[in-house]
Design an enzyme around this catalytic site. Structure first.
Site, PDB file in Angstrom:
ATOM      1  N   GLY A 138       0.828  -1.201   0.000  1.00  0.00           N
ATOM      2  CA  GLY A 138       0.000   0.000   0.000  1.00  0.00           C
ATOM      3  C   GLY A 138       0.856   1.243   0.000  1.00  0.00           C
ATOM      4  N   PHE A 139       0.876   1.925   1.139  1.00  0.00           N
ATOM      5  CA  PHE A 139       1.652   3.160   1.302  1.00  0.00           C
ATOM      6  C   PHE A 139       1.225   4.215   0.286  1.00  0.00           C
ATOM      7  CE2 PHE A 139       4.408  -0.327   2.693  1.00  0.00           C
ATOM      8  CZ  PHE A 139       4.625   0.043   4.005  1.00  0.00           C
ATOM      9  N   HIS A 140      -0.089   4.419   0.165  1.00  0.00           N
ATOM     10  CA  HIS A 140      -0.575   5.447  -0.747  1.00  0.00           C
ATOM     11  C   HIS A 140      -2.017   5.825  -0.412  1.00  0.00           C
ATOM     12  CE1 HIS A 140      -2.016   1.733  -2.730  1.00  0.00           C
ATOM     13  NE2 HIS A 140      -3.034   2.493  -3.109  1.00  0.00           N
ATOM     14  N   SER A 141      -2.455   6.880  -1.070  1.00  0.00           N
ATOM     15  CA  SER A 141      -3.836   7.330  -1.047  1.00  0.00           C
ATOM     16  C   SER A 141      -4.233   7.626  -2.490  1.00  0.00           C
ATOM     17  CB  SER A 141      -3.957   8.585  -0.182  1.00  0.00           C
ATOM     18  OG  SER A 141      -5.295   9.052  -0.180  1.00  0.00           O
TER      19      SER A 141
END
Length: 135
Positions: free
Chosen positions: A49-52
């Site tokens: 992930g590590f995102h928006s």
């Protein structure tokens, strides 16, 4: 609770032949589904992930096994364990997400409101925080 996030409960039909969960766009899912993908075979200790996203909406369903999702709206943070295929995690826009603690048998299904578009991603947490403060 983190803004723009909620648990969806899907109807489960159980009979002597087993269980069936039907998911329908604009009914059990609050948007038209334009992209579906799934994540599996994640090794122990790996985080994803590590995102928006600026605009994308998603629903995550752990159809097998379990996974923990860290959610962050720029003000609040929480962790949710997905381990029930009759429940989905709705993520609206501007929600930072990290996925971890995948069980060895985890299969995480993701339904998205749009096709893949790299320009919709925010991959820098500091940039994400600055953008959420402006809203």
């Amino acid at each position: 609770m983190v803004k723009n996030v909620r648990i969806l409960e899907f109807p489960c039909y159980l009979d002597r032949f087993g269980s069936l969960v039907a998911i329908e766009a604009c009914d059990t899912i609050p948007f038209d589904v334009k992209r579906v993908y799934y994540i599996f075979g994640v090794e122990d200790g790996v985080r994803r992930g590590f995102h928006s996203h600026e605009a994308l909406e998603q629903v995550l369903v752990c159809v097998h096994g379990s996974v923990t999702i860290l959610l962050d709206d720029g003000s609040e943070r929480e962790e949710i364990v997905l381990d029930d295929p009759t429940k989905g995690l709705y993520l609206g826009h501007m929600v930072w997400r990290e996925m971890f603690d995948f069980s060895s048998d985890a299969v995480l299904l993701v339904m998205a409101s749009e096709h893949y578009d790299t320009s919709d991603y925010i991959r820098d947490y500091k940039v994400f925080c600055r953008q959420t403060q402006r809203r």
